[in-house]
Design an enzyme around this catalytic site. Structure first.
Site, PDB file in Angstrom:
ATOM      1  N   TYR A   1     -44.183 -16.123  13.931  1.00 16.45           N
ATOM      2  CA  TYR A   1     -43.341 -16.396  12.760  1.00 16.45           C
ATOM      3  C   TYR A   1     -43.845 -15.539  11.605  1.00 16.45           C
ATOM      4  CZ  TYR A   1     -41.251 -18.825   8.802  1.00 16.45           C
ATOM      5  OH  TYR A   1     -40.552 -19.113   7.667  1.00 16.45           O
TER       6      TYR A   1
ATOM      7  N   GLU B   1     -36.785 -14.069   6.577  1.00 18.94           N
ATOM      8  CA  GLU B   1     -37.464 -14.869   7.596  1.00 18.94           C
ATOM      9  C   GLU B   1     -37.259 -14.259   8.981  1.00 18.94           C
ATOM     10  OE1 GLU B   1     -36.002 -18.879   8.695  1.00 18.94           O
ATOM     11  OE2 GLU B   1     -38.035 -19.568   8.246  1.00 18.94           O
TER      12      GLU B   1
END
Ligand code: GDP
Ligand code: MN
Length: 398
Positions: free
Chosen positions: A119, A207
């Site tokens: 991530y 993101e």
């Protein structure tokens, strides 16, 4: 402003960010050509909606197939089948709410062989005023869940705008992701590229979930979610073209035409207010008296009668609205202008729900007089407390 994954990837590519080859399509009949262009042998067919959690999402329609909104295809035929199953259907994910979102675009992508999923995101840290990178080895998962149950697996670092990205940032990211050798170098240049993209395009959020290590040892951005700072969009006229109005609330689009700040909410009381602080206070007091606001509509400091009329029309057009509270503190904004705007709007569109008007400040007497003499069924209120109680009582009585 939000954009689609395929648009975000195309922009990131111009900064050198490693992404897979892909082709966006809007019609099932274009799936075959897209699949042939990419070559295979594995493709990913990805629903393009402004919401995450697509992979684990579910379609409402039975003929959309069993799988979620991101599907691995192993033949051109399978790409075609998935495309015709998914286009035009409604995908429900954790982020769309129960109503779901219609899939009008697909992104057909070359499939990647995944070794690891990470991530990585960038956002503006309000506390330091710096761009912050958030990284975690726990990719492909719900990051809120990771933050909740294993916060030690999330590493945050901020970049000083004066120096920009420094070699130590790259090293920190590589360390957090346990990358060494060539992959550590790739991580460092990725951080450089992402920072340049973030600042260069005035993003408010970027993101990447997941960022992957491919089986052949390369970093690749597999999913990308980008939001831009709307206040800086005037500096990027080319980005405005990426806006997909079908993804936005119709009332919010209408409001933006008149430069009104409008946010749709879930409750029953429509609120027309001037100033964000007063809007917040109005929402709070409605909740305090046991009802929920249907929206947040701020007509701003110096609204014209035309703007007030437009605002009122947007509120009354919402079938969720069971009552309206107009709460204006006239400073630059004059109460008589508000009163005339409200009356013009009621005459144009009619009024089928209770309306409470609380005016205070500049020209308040003229404003109240205009409303009293209009012959319209308006409940006047003396202060915020009185106004909130009156509108809540009126809505509950219905
Ligand atoms: P999201 O569910 O909306 O976050 O969509 P993603 O783009 O993140 O895709 C969901 C999941 O599908 C990813 O976490 C991956 O596990 C998987 N996925 C996406 N693209 C590929 C790919 O090219 N190859 C493989 N093997 N899996 C993929
Ligand atoms: Mn994702």
């Amino acid at each position: 402003m939000n954009i689609h994954e395929y648009q975000a990837k195309a922009l990131l590519k111009t900064y050198g960010v490693p992404i897979s080859k892909g082709v966006p399509i809007m019609r099932p009949e274009d799936a075959e050509a897209a699949a042939n262009e990419l070559g295979g042998p594995v493709w990913v067919v990805k629903s393009q909606i402004h919401a995450g959690g697509r992979g684990k999402g579910k379609f409402k329609e039975a003929d959309a197939g069993e799988q979620g909104g991101v599907r691995l295809a192993r033949s051109v035929d399978e790409v075609k089948t998935f495309a015709s199953q998914m286009l035009g259907k409604t995908l429900v994910t954790k982020q769309t709410g129960p109503a779901g979102k219609q899939v009008n675009r697909l992104y057909i992508e070359e499939g990647s062989a995944i070794d690891k999923e990470f991530y990585l995101s960038a956002l503006v840290d309000r506390e330091t005023g710096h761009v912050a990178f958030v990284v975690s080895t726990e990719g492909g998962m719900d990051i809120e869940e990771v933050a909740h149950s294993t916060p030690e697996k999330i590493v945050t670092l901020t970049v000083d705008p004066v120096t920009g990205v420094m070699p130590h940032h790259g090293r920190s990211v590589a360390k957090a992701l346990k990358l060494t050798g060539d992959l550590a170098k790739q991580a460092a240049s990725l951080v450089d590229q992402l920072y340049a993209a973030f600042v260069g395009m005035d993003m408010s959020m970027l993101e990447i979930n997941p960022l992957i290590v491919t089986k052949d040892g390369n970093l690749r951005v597999l999913d990308a979610k980008v939001s831009f700072d709307s206040n800086a969009l005037y500096r990027h006229p080319d980005l405005a073209d990426l806006r997909d109005l079908t993804e936005e609330d119709e009332k919010e689009i209408e409001a933006s035409k008149y430069d009104l700040a409008y946010i749709a909410l879930d409750g029953t009381i429509g609120c027309m207010v001037n100033g964000a602080g007063l809007a917040m206070a109005t929402l709070d007091i409605i909740k305090l008296y046991g009802e929920e606001p249907a929206n947040f509509l701020d007509v701003g400091g110096g609204a014209s009668e035309e703007k007030v009329t437009a605002a009122f029309k947007i509120i009354t057009a919402d079938p969720q609205v069971k009552g309206i509270l107009v709460n204006i503190f006239g400073g630059i904004m004059k109460c008589d202008v508000i009163a005339n705007g409200v009356i013009a709007a009621v005459k144009a569109v009619g009024l089928s729900v209770p309306l409470v008007v609380r005016l205070e400040g500049t020209n308040v007497e003229e404003g109240k007089k205009i409303i009293a003499e209009s012959g319209l069924n308006v409940l006047p209120a003396d202060d915020l407390d009185d106004a909130a109680q009156k509108i809540v009582a009126a809505v509950k009585g219905n």
